[in-house]
Write a protein that holds these residues in place. Structure first.
Motif, short mmCIF file in Angstrom:
data_model
loop_
_atom_site.label_atom_id
_atom_site.label_comp_id
_atom_site.label_asym_id
_atom_site.label_seq_id
_atom_site.Cartn_x
_atom_site.Cartn_y
_atom_site.Cartn_z
N SER A 122 -14.33 -6.41 -23.59
CA SER A 122 -15.75 -6.11 -23.72
C SER A 122 -15.87 -4.72 -24.34
O SER A 122 -15.52 -3.72 -23.70
N GLY A 123 -16.31 -4.67 -25.59
CA GLY A 123 -16.31 -3.39 -26.29
C GLY A 123 -14.89 -2.90 -26.45
O GLY A 123 -14.02 -3.60 -26.96
N LYS A 124 -14.64 -1.69 -25.99
CA LYS A 124 -13.29 -1.12 -26.07
C LYS A 124 -12.46 -1.41 -24.82
O LYS A 124 -11.29 -1.05 -24.75
N ASN A 125 -13.08 -2.01 -23.82
CA ASN A 125 -12.43 -2.23 -22.54
C ASN A 125 -11.70 -3.56 -22.49
O ASN A 125 -12.25 -4.60 -22.86
N VAL A 126 -10.47 -3.52 -22.01
CA VAL A 126 -9.62 -4.71 -21.93
C VAL A 126 -9.27 -4.97 -20.47
O VAL A 126 -8.99 -4.04 -19.72
N THR A 127 -9.32 -6.23 -20.08
CA THR A 127 -8.95 -6.63 -18.73
C THR A 127 -7.90 -7.73 -18.79
O THR A 127 -8.01 -8.65 -19.61
N VAL A 128 -6.90 -7.61 -17.94
CA VAL A 128 -5.88 -8.65 -17.79
C VAL A 128 -5.92 -9.09 -16.33
O VAL A 128 -5.54 -8.34 -15.43
N ALA A 129 -6.40 -10.30 -16.09
CA ALA A 129 -6.50 -10.82 -14.73
C ALA A 129 -5.27 -11.66 -14.41
O ALA A 129 -4.65 -12.26 -15.29
N ALA A 130 -4.92 -11.69 -13.14
CA ALA A 130 -3.73 -12.40 -12.69
C ALA A 130 -3.81 -13.89 -13.03
O ALA A 130 -4.86 -14.51 -12.84
N PRO A 131 -2.71 -14.48 -13.52
CA PRO A 131 -2.69 -15.93 -13.71
C PRO A 131 -2.59 -16.61 -12.35
O PRO A 131 -2.18 -16.00 -11.35
N ALA A 132 -2.94 -17.88 -12.29
CA ALA A 132 -2.95 -18.59 -11.01
C ALA A 132 -1.58 -18.62 -10.36
O ALA A 132 -1.44 -18.59 -9.14
N TRP A 133 -0.53 -18.64 -11.20
CA TRP A 133 0.82 -18.77 -10.65
C TRP A 133 1.41 -17.42 -10.23
O TRP A 133 2.52 -17.39 -9.68
N ALA A 134 0.69 -16.33 -10.46
CA ALA A 134 1.18 -15.01 -10.05
C ALA A 134 0.02 -14.16 -9.57
O ALA A 134 -0.12 -13.00 -9.94
N ALA A 135 -0.84 -14.75 -8.72
CA ALA A 135 -2.04 -14.06 -8.27
C ALA A 135 -1.73 -12.89 -7.35
O ALA A 135 -2.47 -11.91 -7.30
N THR A 136 -0.63 -12.95 -6.63
CA THR A 136 -0.24 -11.88 -5.72
C THR A 136 0.99 -11.17 -6.26
O THR A 136 2.00 -11.81 -6.58
N LEU A 137 0.88 -9.84 -6.36
CA LEU A 137 2.01 -9.04 -6.83
C LEU A 137 2.69 -8.44 -5.60
O LEU A 137 2.16 -7.55 -4.93
N ALA A 138 3.87 -8.94 -5.29
CA ALA A 138 4.57 -8.53 -4.08
C ALA A 138 5.00 -7.07 -4.15
O ALA A 138 5.15 -6.49 -5.24
N ALA A 139 5.18 -6.47 -3.00
CA ALA A 139 5.69 -5.09 -2.94
C ALA A 139 7.02 -5.02 -3.66
O ALA A 139 7.92 -5.82 -3.42
N GLY A 140 7.13 -4.09 -4.57
CA GLY A 140 8.34 -3.94 -5.35
C GLY A 140 8.44 -4.88 -6.53
O GLY A 140 9.37 -4.78 -7.34
N GLY A 141 7.49 -5.81 -6.65
CA GLY A 141 7.53 -6.78 -7.74
C GLY A 141 6.83 -6.28 -8.99
O GLY A 141 6.13 -5.25 -8.98
N SER A 142 7.02 -6.99 -10.05
CA SER A 142 6.36 -6.63 -11.31
C SER A 142 5.98 -7.90 -12.05
O SER A 142 6.53 -8.97 -11.81
N VAL A 143 5.04 -7.78 -12.95
CA VAL A 143 4.61 -8.88 -13.79
C VAL A 143 4.33 -8.34 -15.18
O VAL A 143 3.84 -7.22 -15.34
N SER A 144 4.70 -9.10 -16.19
CA SER A 144 4.49 -8.69 -17.58
C SER A 144 3.53 -9.65 -18.26
O SER A 144 3.58 -10.87 -18.02
N ALA A 145 2.66 -9.13 -19.09
CA ALA A 145 1.70 -9.95 -19.84
C ALA A 145 1.58 -9.37 -21.24
O ALA A 145 1.89 -8.19 -21.49
N GLY A 146 1.11 -10.18 -22.17
CA GLY A 146 0.98 -9.71 -23.55
C GLY A 146 -0.12 -10.42 -24.29
O GLY A 146 -0.57 -11.51 -23.91
N ALA A 147 -0.55 -9.81 -25.38
CA ALA A 147 -1.58 -10.41 -26.24
C ALA A 147 -1.53 -9.73 -27.61
O ALA A 147 -0.95 -8.65 -27.77
N ASN A 148 -2.13 -10.38 -28.59
CA ASN A 148 -2.23 -9.85 -29.94
C ASN A 148 -3.58 -9.19 -30.16
O ASN A 148 -4.60 -9.65 -29.64
N PHE A 149 -3.57 -8.14 -30.98
CA PHE A 149 -4.79 -7.43 -31.36
C PHE A 149 -4.76 -7.15 -32.86
O PHE A 149 -3.68 -6.99 -33.45
N SER A 150 -5.93 -7.09 -33.45
CA SER A 150 -6.07 -6.61 -34.83
C SER A 150 -6.70 -5.22 -34.78
O SER A 150 -7.33 -4.84 -33.79
N TYR A 151 -6.52 -4.46 -35.85
CA TYR A 151 -7.13 -3.13 -35.90
C TYR A 151 -7.04 -2.58 -37.31
O TYR A 151 -6.32 -3.11 -38.17
#
Length: 532
Positions: free
Chosen positions: A91-120
């Motif tokens: 929305s405008g300049k603001n970007v949000t990445v929401a948890a996918p259904a299969w990784a809704a909870t990020l466990a202590a010590g855990g990590s999750v990676s996500a990616g997307a393409n942008f033009s500029y």
């Protein structure tokens, strides 16, 4: 096997790194528990666009539920497509990445990676700060959260589908690949020493064996996407080809992945968008291949779509470019294989599949002539209007480049007919040739009696790899028969395909890139778990 249409596409391998490691404090459960997080932000930038990759790590001792990562750009960066491993929106300049259904909870010590393409256009500065669930990650000393990027975002639209050629009659799936992908580096230097976790392979009699002489039976999946997304102008792959997606494939107990690729994109022809062609494309393929290898999965590079204007019997398209399957490879295929061989010649864990599904038998008169065309190309191929590179030419291209890698050669009738394979076997100074066979429930040779009379005698003399198995009914009774027969014959096999298409329209193994099987894919998954 291949597909007709694509939707969104994503690109690239990780490159420049701009890490932002910050503490999570402030209001809410996370802050109350004294949790911390870190965000690593990396990009692969090609001038007019880039792939953004974010890695969120929960550095605290309490899980973060329904996580939502936010950040803002200072330039005109605009989200392209839907991203992967999270729900991306802007929305405008603001970007949000929401948890996918299969990784809704990020466990202590855990990590999750996500990616997307942008033009500029203009500058592409990295975000200065990040938030998680509206709480600023801006230092442990901050007593309260600073404002986060707006949580009210609208999903970005996807590019409209681009029609591509129909697959061959023996591979006629019509599917819409799911959203995007980003090949990620494996950590390999790319020098190809053969010391990765996947075994170094060579042919010994009728077996594939490792460096110690132990037989290796390849059982795995195809990963379609790199053969069509680039030439259709959408990216490098259909769906993610990152570490998480590779782990999902390994979770099925697979030990091999076949990677279909495109001649035009690898050779860098002018009909392909520059960002998806030449060195950019080769880097994406190399990164994926090395990541598979380092994960212990044997990578099989398959030349799937090639150049050549063919409008005769069973033509897949009327385009000279590599936008569909052609009956035989053209002159550019020799250049392709010379380059591929040079790239991977020091890595015997990588297998070469010279052409996906030859069908010279549909283009020339008579089966004997078709097999001569298959081996010799050139004047042996009347009825094919472009200069044909026969299998002997392609074997020579690989060996002249100094590569002794195992080579797979698919037979006629879209690799379903191996009847004269041995009689027309090319000469190979390395002695590392194996037969590639494709079998679907709608092929001519789809019965055990045919397998016993045609394939079994060949498998007694040379290794046979069933490069594609599948059925068009979204069930698995047919491939169950194929796999049981192949296991008894010590024949390798790979299911088509690890993509989230509609299995009612063609063989698709998964409904989600986390490895959730379709009804068809469940048969392969359960079988691999039992035998691998």
């Amino acid at each position: 096997m291949t597909v007709r249409t694509t939707t969104t596409a994503l690109v690239a391998a990780l490159a420049a790194t701009a890490a932002a490691t910050l503490a999570l404090t402030g209001a809410g459960p996370a802050a109350a528990a004294g949790l911390q997080c870190s965000v690593d932000y990396t990009t692969n930038d090609w001038g007019s666009g880039f792939t953004a990759n974010v890695k969120l790590t929960n550095a605290g001792t309490t899980p973060i539920d329904n996580w939502s990562l936010g950040y803002a750009y200072t330039g005109n960066q605009t989200l392209s497509g839907s991203g992967w491993n999270g729900t991306w929106s802007q929305s405008g300049k603001n970007v949000t990445v929401a948890a996918p259904a299969w990784a809704a909870t990020l466990a202590a010590g855990g990590s999750v990676s996500a990616g997307a393409n942008f033009s500029y256009s203009g500058t592409n500065a990295a975000p200065a700060s990040f938030t998680v669930n509206g709480v600023a990650c801006n230092g442990a000393s901050s007593p309260s959260p600073s404002p986060s990027p707006s949580p009210s975002v609208s999903a970005s639209s996807s590019p409209s589908a681009s029609p591509s050629a129909s697959a061959s009659p023996s591979a006629s799936a019509s599917a819409s690949p799911s959203s995007s992908a980003s090949p990620s580096p494996s950590g390999s230097t790319g020098t190809g020493t053969g010391t990765g976790k996947a075994p170094a392979l060579h042919v010994s009699g009728n077996k594939l064996v490792d460096a110690n002489g132990a037989q290796v039976v390849l059982r795995g999946v195809n990963r379609s996407g790199m053969e069509f997304m680039c030439v259709q102008g959408y990216g490098f792959s259909d769906g993610p080809v990152d570490a998480a997606s590779i782990a999902a494939i390994k979770g099925w107990k697979a030990n091999a992945v076949r990677v279909p690729v495109n001649e035009d994109c690898w050779n860098g022809y002018a009909n392909v968008k520059p960002e998806y062609a030449g060195e950019n494309y080769r880097t994406a393929v190399k990164n994926f291949v090395y990541a598979l290898r380092d994960a212990g999965l044997t990578p099989i590079i398959d030349l799937h779509w090639t150049q050549g204007l063919y409008t005769g019997n069973s033509s897949g398209c009327s385009d000279v470019n590599s936008t569909c399957q052609k009956p035989m490879p053209g002159a550019g295929a020799a250049t392709f294989w010379s380059s591929v061989a040079t790239t991977f010649k020091n890595d015997p864990s990588v297998v070469f599949d010279l052409l996906n599904e030859p069908y010279a038998d549909r283009a020339v008169s008579g089966l004997d002539q078709a097999w001569n065309c298959w081996r010799d190309g050139g004047s042996a191929c009347p009825g094919i209007g472009y200069p044909v590179s026969g299998m002997q030419t392609l074997v020579n291209s690989v060996r002249t480049a100094g590569a002794n890698n195992v080579i797979l050669l698919g037979g006629l009738a879209y690799s379903n007919d191996l009847g004269q394979w041995l009689a027309h076997k090319p000469t190979d100074p390395a002695g590392n040739l194996a037969a590639s066979w494709h079998v679907y429930n709608f092929n001519t040779c789809s019965s055990q009696s045919c397998w016993n009379s045609t394939v079994a005698p060949l498998a007694a003399q040379v290794p046979v790899v069933v490069g594609e198995i599948g059925e068009n009914d979204c069930a698995h009774s047919f491939i169950d028969q194929v796999m049981s027969w192949a296991d008894a014959a010590k024949v390798s096999y790979l299911g088509w395909t690890w993509n989230t298409w509609d299995c009612g329209q063609g063989p698709s193994l998964i409904s989600d890139f986390d490895g959730t099987p379709t009804a068809f894919g469940l048969g392969l998954k359960n079988h691999l778990a039992a035998v691998n």
